[in-house]
Design a protein around this motif. Structure first.
Motif, PDB file in Angstrom:
ATOM      1  N   ASN A  29     -19.570  63.490  -0.709  1.00 34.82           N
ATOM      2  CA  ASN A  29     -19.058  64.237   0.435  1.00 34.82           C
ATOM      3  C   ASN A  29     -20.161  64.880   1.257  1.00 34.82           C
ATOM      4  N   ALA A  50      -9.537  79.550  -2.239  1.00 31.12           N
ATOM      5  CA  ALA A  50      -8.642  78.632  -1.531  1.00 31.12           C
ATOM      6  C   ALA A  50      -7.193  78.869  -1.949  1.00 31.12           C
ATOM      7  N   LYS A  51      -7.011  79.184  -3.221  1.00 32.91           N
ATOM      8  CA  LYS A  51      -5.652  79.461  -3.706  1.00 32.91           C
ATOM      9  C   LYS A  51      -5.083  80.716  -3.058  1.00 32.91           C
ATOM     10  N   MET A  52      -5.904  81.753  -2.980  1.00 28.94           N
ATOM     11  CA  MET A  52      -5.425  83.046  -2.488  1.00 28.94           C
ATOM     12  C   MET A  52      -5.535  83.163  -0.977  1.00 28.94           C
ATOM     13  N   CYS A  53      -5.774  82.035  -0.287  1.00 27.40           N
ATOM     14  CA  CYS A  53      -5.859  82.015   1.179  1.00 27.40           C
ATOM     15  C   CYS A  53      -6.941  82.947   1.695  1.00 27.40           C
ATOM     16  N   ILE A  54      -8.099  82.903   1.048  1.00 28.74           N
ATOM     17  CA  ILE A  54      -9.248  83.684   1.503  1.00 28.74           C
ATOM     18  C   ILE A  54     -10.263  82.689   2.057  1.00 28.74           C
ATOM     19  N   PRO A  55     -10.727  82.877   3.296  1.00 35.84           N
ATOM     20  CA  PRO A  55     -11.709  81.927   3.836  1.00 35.84           C
ATOM     21  C   PRO A  55     -13.045  82.074   3.105  1.00 35.84           C
ATOM     22  N   LYS A 106     -12.348  77.552  -5.768  1.00 35.62           N
ATOM     23  CA  LYS A 106     -10.940  77.156  -5.909  1.00 35.62           C
ATOM     24  C   LYS A 106     -10.022  78.360  -5.778  1.00 35.62           C
ATOM     25  N   ASN A 130     -15.644  70.206   0.169  1.00 36.50           N
ATOM     26  CA  ASN A 130     -14.283  70.007   0.703  1.00 36.50           C
ATOM     27  C   ASN A 130     -13.411  71.248   0.715  1.00 36.50           C
ATOM     28  N   LEU A 131     -13.527  72.104  -0.296  1.00 31.94           N
ATOM     29  CA  LEU A 131     -12.623  73.254  -0.358  1.00 31.94           C
ATOM     30  C   LEU A 131     -13.148  74.465   0.402  1.00 31.94           C
ATOM     31  N   ILE A 132     -14.378  74.367   0.909  1.00 30.10           N
ATOM     32  CA  ILE A 132     -14.995  75.520   1.548  1.00 30.10           C
ATOM     33  C   ILE A 132     -14.678  75.492   3.036  1.00 30.10           C
ATOM     34  N   THR A 133     -14.247  76.649   3.554  1.00 32.70           N
ATOM     35  CA  THR A 133     -13.804  76.718   4.951  1.00 32.70           C
ATOM     36  C   THR A 133     -14.957  76.454   5.917  1.00 32.70           C
ATOM     37  N   TYR A 134     -16.078  77.146   5.724  1.00 32.11           N
ATOM     38  CA  TYR A 134     -17.234  76.961   6.595  1.00 32.11           C
ATOM     39  C   TYR A 134     -18.435  76.616   5.716  1.00 32.11           C
TER      40      TYR A 134
END
Lengths: 167, 258
Positions: free
Chosen positions: B90, B202-207, B199, B219-223
């Motif tokens: 990736n 991402a689960k707790m909707c924290i950027p 992870k 892949n799971l990281i917002t920025y």
């Protein structure tokens, strides 16, 4: 307050947007980052199962690498080189600078290399060339061993009887 | 209330800035409403005031672009990746090439993504969000914790307890507020596996903002920010940049008008 913990489905933005639209999350409970994310979304949307792109990684080579290879073959490594120190050019860098200066006078690469090597040796800017007749100049294990063998003096033979008989 | 505008500011001083100082990043772009005179403020309607001073309307309200140049990234050895064998597929788009087996990051892409991440950080700090610096590399614990202290935010540079985010009320035995942004200085733990915080955030909707090295999965990281996460010089640079972005964001926080 509702939340969604499915990290593999969509991304945090799509999940929170879904919660807000459906009414599970009230507008007052909107997270701090939501508007900032909407204004400045990431260039690549985060997604758990995104397939890796089929890109080949190209090796990085420069035209000077051929000259560098020839240089190290001829002169060997000067030993320790500090990569952090940009002040003093290494012998190889000096060689390359001179090579570029003298490039216009020659058409054949080998001739140019020999000419530059001669000039630099005269100036003593490069270490002496590593050749097979001079094993003690090389830094390889084989050359160091052979130089040690040639340098080693014969051990003096001690006659214990002589030592003990004389007073 | 008239705020003083510092036309030229030095970063060492900015660390000790309180909320009374304001920094003018780009005079042409940002018409900071608070810089107008008091009598002019009275004429403008409250809604229009919000329109002018909404930081989200500007591409670089806090001036994070001026915090670094590509040469600074190069000097801090951010372009050094690991070897070909440990490359995560990736990460391929962010690799410039491979120099005798060693992967080199494309610093143009890194710079762009770093700017986005710093801008996001500054906006979150401006809105009073809690920012958590996370790192599990023991070598960089002190650097990360110091940066968080100087920024006035939080750091978790030790071993990660699995339930910190997902079951926080049990772990801390009370009502908890989770961070609004997690900055990962390294997305791997010492066992070379993905850090649990990636992870869990991402689960707790924290950027999340994360430094992804060539052996990490972005892949799971917002920025994500592709770059070296192992050299102390690189980590020091990231810490300085994030701390500066947070302080920039906080310094522009709107003050209460009494």
């Amino acid at each position: 307050m509702a939340s969604s913990r499915l990290e593999r489905i969509g991304n945090i933005y799509s999940r929170v947007r879904g919660l807000l639209r459906s009414g599970a999350m009230k507008p007052e409970d909107k997270p701090i980052w939501y508007e900032v994310y909407e204004a400045f979304p990431p260039k690549v949307e985060p997604q758990y199962g995104r397939k890796a792109s089929e890109i080949t990684i190209h090796p990085i080579f420069y035209p000077e690498d051929i000259v560098r290879a020839k240089f190290y073959e001829r002169f060997g490594s000067p030993g320790l080189i500090s990569l952090a120190n940009n002040e003093y050019p290494t012998p190889c860098q000096k060689f390359l600078d001179r090579y570029k200066e003298m490039e216009k006078g020659f058409s054949d690469e080998n001739e140019l290399f020999e000419a530059v090597a001669k000039v630099m040796e005269e100036e003593k800017s490069v270490p002496e060339s590593v050749s097979s007749n001079q094993p003690d100049n090389g830094t390889s294990m084989a050359s160091m061993f052979s130089s040690a063998v040639s340098k080693s003096q014969p051990q003096p033979k001690i006659n214990v009887g002589d030592l003990l008989t004389e007073k | 209330m008239i705020r003083t505008i510092a036309n030229r500011f030095k970063w060492n001083a900015a660390r000790y800035f309180t909320q009374t100082c304001s920094i003018n990043s780009d005079a042409s772009l940002c018409q900071n409403a608070a810089s107008l005179k008091v009598d002019q403020l009275a004429d403008i309607k409250e809604s229009e005031l919000k329109e002018i001073s909404d930081p989200l309307k500007f591409p670089d309200y806090f001036g994070v672009r001026k915090l670094f140049r590509i040469k600074d990234l190069f000097d801090a050895r951010i372009h050094y990746g690991h070897t070909n064998g440990t490359l995560d597929p990736n990460m391929k788009p962010y690799i410039f090439g491979s120099r005798l087996g060693h992967l080199i990051f494309d610093l143009d892409k890194t710079a762009e993504m770093l700017q986005d991440a710093l801008n996001f950080t500054a906006h979150i700090a401006y809105r009073g969000g809690i920012i958590l610096f996370v790192s599990h590399c023991p070598q960089h614990t002190l650097t990360v914790e110091n940066a968080a202290k100087q920024a006035g935010e939080y750091a978790h540079a030790r071993e990660w307890d699995f339930h910190i985010f997902t079951n926080s009320e049990k772990v801390y035995n009370g009502v908890t507020r989770l961070p609004d942004l997690v900055i990962l200085l390294s997305t791997l733990n010492p066992q070379m596996q993905e850090h649990t915080a990636v992870k869990d955030a991402a689960k707790m909707c924290i950027p999340t903002i994360g430094i992804v090295d060539s052996n990490s999965n972005p892949n799971l990281i917002t920025y994500p920010i592709p770059g070296n996460d192992d050299s102390p010089a690189a980590v020091q640079l990231y810490c300085n940049l994030f701390r500066d972005a947070i302080l920039l964001g906080k310094s522009k926080k709107p003050m209460e008008v009494y």
